[in-house]
Design an enzyme around this catalytic site. Structure first.
Site, PDB file in Angstrom:
ATOM      1  N   SER A  76      -5.558   4.545   0.121  1.00  0.00           N
ATOM      2  CA  SER A  76      -6.297   5.713  -0.352  1.00  0.00           C
ATOM      3  C   SER A  76      -5.325   6.799  -0.823  1.00  0.00           C
ATOM      4  O   SER A  76      -4.491   6.565  -1.672  1.00  0.00           O
ATOM      5  CB  SER A  76      -7.242   6.213   0.745  1.00  0.00           C
ATOM      6  OG  SER A  76      -8.150   7.167   0.250  1.00  0.00           O
ATOM      7  N   ASP A 102     -15.991   0.913  -5.454  1.00  0.00           N
ATOM      8  CA  ASP A 102     -15.482   1.906  -4.497  1.00  0.00           C
ATOM      9  C   ASP A 102     -16.295   3.191  -4.637  1.00  0.00           C
ATOM     10  O   ASP A 102     -16.327   3.798  -5.715  1.00  0.00           O
ATOM     11  CB  ASP A 102     -14.006   2.183  -4.781  1.00  0.00           C
ATOM     12  CG  ASP A 102     -13.323   2.942  -3.655  1.00  0.00           C
ATOM     13  OD1 ASP A 102     -13.946   3.867  -3.105  1.00  0.00           O
ATOM     14  OD2 ASP A 102     -12.174   2.623  -3.339  1.00  0.00           O
ATOM     15  N   HIS A 117     -14.691   1.157   0.027  1.00  0.00           N
ATOM     16  CA  HIS A 117     -13.441   1.919   0.122  1.00  0.00           C
ATOM     17  C   HIS A 117     -12.684   1.492   1.372  1.00  0.00           C
ATOM     18  O   HIS A 117     -13.060   1.832   2.497  1.00  0.00           O
ATOM     19  CB  HIS A 117     -13.734   3.417   0.179  1.00  0.00           C
ATOM     20  CG  HIS A 117     -12.502   4.266   0.125  1.00  0.00           C
ATOM     21  ND1 HIS A 117     -11.664   4.320  -0.969  1.00  0.00           N
ATOM     22  CD2 HIS A 117     -11.943   5.092   1.051  1.00  0.00           C
ATOM     23  CE1 HIS A 117     -10.664   5.147  -0.729  1.00  0.00           C
ATOM     24  NE2 HIS A 117     -10.802   5.613   0.492  1.00  0.00           N
TER      25      HIS A 117
END
Length: 603
Positions: free
Chosen positions: A236, A383, A412
């Site tokens: 991320s 995502d 995600h």
């Protein structure tokens, strides 16, 4: 009869007939229709794809690879990865990116891990918590808490960089750390400042583009464990930081290979995306709550440096960045005032003027072209946080060191697989890629690293307790009671990690061995005893120490302002000519006195 119908409007007659006909329909039919409508709405709102998986026989979707046709990384590494050339099937009862992401956040089913904590001090006084998970800790049997990594150990080390407001105790980080340690590698999680139970010890906070902490940690690990190959995995926001760092340093990084998982890539695009739809606004709100909780832990410093009232009232990530990150999130700029400031690579830490300025400066998409190490990028097309619109397809295809792997589903950082959702698909893909890369000849070669590690390790403190507590004055304090199976009772000790108690001559030999070639390191050759060669190597190292930051600064300047080296040279000459011309006239005035007319010299 005719007069009756003529007195009643046609509209009223039609409405009345419809109402009377509707009353004849059983109530159960209305309930069934409402239920069907609700199911269709939820199916689309939650982006479920169970029916699609069912119609395809639960075979999953193929992994799509994007790369340069001439890429040696693909030919020599990725082409041998079975997982990346297979299919990914989502856990059937989690057939939605939102269900996967929420399940990962609240459950995750992480393995049980016990970290060893090291408190690492960076040069500006900040503190970073390094949580170690050694291969011996998960090998089975009783774990030896006194075991340390030898300086000459060749076991690969994987640096994991967590995402926004995540730390080493997050579910997906535990999955990755445990899998790599179970594979026989040592893992260290580099937590962001202020996370992992550590308080802020300087006036600088981390942000989506702050790479200095990662750079210092990597240089320290490379210096301290110089025989061990270094790999990095970013997730991320941590993936954005990792890719930006690799792009900034180019060839001048000791990282042998890296993996980016679910990177936001372009923060401006992701900011627009996360506030576009109703379902994305839930994620925006959830991330804001996490950021405000992070700010609450460090309120004394943020109250002094940022707009605390604005932080407290923030309703979105953008609001938080406006009131907090733009004030405390710093970045480096490179002055163009004179030639000397450019040459000496003086940098100035500045605040961001606007939120969009922060997003543009910190987006890793601008640094992809300069990545010089083998890099695998994994992204999910569904995502719900990092949109597919930000994926840099062309930029990844243009760099022969990068292979982009995209899947149709995954959420995600979730990627649950199996009927029991016991594992994450991307963790297995990362393990296989790094394993094949480590066994190949395509690892990025080690470099001669400046002696940052010794300086930083001498200033590093080690957490003597299993966990730390944040006091009201913002300092770190050890707790007397144990935390929940997160830390060992005896953490890594300073002298065991840093090895600074060696004799002076041994330290010199160790530094000399660091300056050898990679082949010399692998063959275990002895350091050169010749005084002349040692002095030559010392001079080479000193030159590299000076030129490396200059090269990095110039590269960042060129990428940030999109200007050429000739323009930089022109600016440097023009801005320094008054001073330089005066100095030259003083130096050469006497030498030219006999050659030039007296009238010219008087001018």
């Amino acid at each position: 009869m005719a007069s009756y119908f003529s007195s009643v409007p046609d509209e009223a007659s039609a409405i009345g007939l419809l109402l009377r006909a509707a009353a004849l329909v059983p109530t159960a039919h209305y309930l069934a229709a409402a239920l069907i409508f609700l199911l269709v709405f939820l199916y689309n709102f939650l982006e479920l794809h169970f029916l699609g998986d069912f119609l395809r026989g639960f075979r999953g979707d193929p992994v799509v690879l994007t790369f340069d046709p001439a890429s040696r990384i693909y030919q020599g590494v990725v082409s041998m990865c079975r997982i990346l050339h297979g299919r990914y099937l989502v856990t059937p009862w989690l057939a939605s990116p939102h269900l996967q992401t929420v399940f990962l956040s609240f459950f995750g089913r992480p393995p049980s891990v016990v970290y060893r904590r090291q408190l690492f001090s960076v040069q500006d006084g900040g503190t970073v918590a390094l949580d170690w998970l050694l291969a011996s800790d998960v090998a089975g049997g009783a774990s030896d808490t006194d075991k340390v990594i030898s300086r000459d150990d060749t076991t690969p080390i994987v640096v994991v960089v967590p995402g926004l407001t995540s730390d080493s105790f997050s579910s997906y980080v535990k999955h990755a750390a445990y899998t790599m340690a179970k594979h026989g590698w040592n893992v260290v999680v580099s937590n962001h400042r202020g996370l992992g139970g550590i308080s802020i010890t300087s006036d600088c906070f981390y942000n989506a583009g702050w790479t200095e902490d990662l750079r210092e940690v990597v240089n320290y690990l490379h210096y301290e464990y110089w025989r061990a190959p270094l790999f990095a995995v970013g997730t991320s926001i941590g993936a954005n930081v990792l890719v930006k760092y690799l792009g900034e340093d180019g060839e001048n990084t000791p990282i042998a290979g890296a993996v980016s998982v679910c990177s936001p890539w372009d923060l401006v695009v992701c900011d627009r995306f996360i506030s576009r739809k109703l379902v994305q606004r839930f994620y925006d709100k959830a991330l804001t709550i996490g950021l405000k909780g992070y700010a609450q832990l460090h309120q004394p410093i943020l109250t002094r440096l940022a707009n605390w009232e604005g932080i407290r009232k923030s309703c979105s990530v953008r609001d938080f960045d406006s009131h907090a990150t733009c004030h405390v999130g710093k970045f480096e700029v490179f002055p163009l005032a004179t030639f000397w400031t450019l040459f000496l690579s003086y940098t100035v830490s500045c605040m961001f003027q606007t939120v969009d300025t922060y997003y543009r400066c910190c987006s890793s998409v601008s640094f992809i072209g300069n990545v010089a190490v083998p890099l695998l990028c994994i992204s999910s097309l569904d995502d719900p946080v990092c949109t597919r619109e930000a994926i840099p397809w062309d930029e990844c295809r243009a760099n022969q060191n990068i292979v982009l792997a995209t899947t149709a589903h995954g959420g995600h950082l979730a990627y649950f697989e199996g009927l029991t959702a016991h594992s994450l698909w991307w963790v297995g893909a990362v393990r296989e890629f790094l394993n094949v890369l480590h066994s190949s000849e395509f690892m990025h070669g080690k470099i001669k690293t400046p002696n940052h590690g010794l300086h930083c390790s001498l200033e590093s403190g080690i957490d003597k307790g299993p966990y730390v507590n944040i006091t009201e004055d913002g300092m770190v304090a050890a707790m007397t009671t144990e935390g929940p199976d997160h830390m060992t009772e005896e953490d890594l000790h300073d002298d065991e990690l840093c090895h600074v108690d060696e004799p002076e001559d041994e330290i010199v030999l160790t530094d000399q061995s660091l300056l050898g070639t990679e082949n010399d390191m692998d063959n275990g050759s002895e350091p050169v005893d010749s005084v002349q060669e040692i002095q030559a190597e010392s001079i080479t190292k000193a030159i590299h120490d000076v030129t490396a930051p200059v090269k990095r600064s110039i590269n960042q300047l060129l990428q940030h302002y999109d200007i050429s080296m000739w323009l930089l040279a022109y600016i440097a000459i023009v801005t320094t000519w008054p001073l330089l011309g005066s100095a030259l006239s003083v130096v050469f005035k006497r030498k030219l006195r006999g050659l030039l007319p007296a009238s010219w010299l008087r001018r």
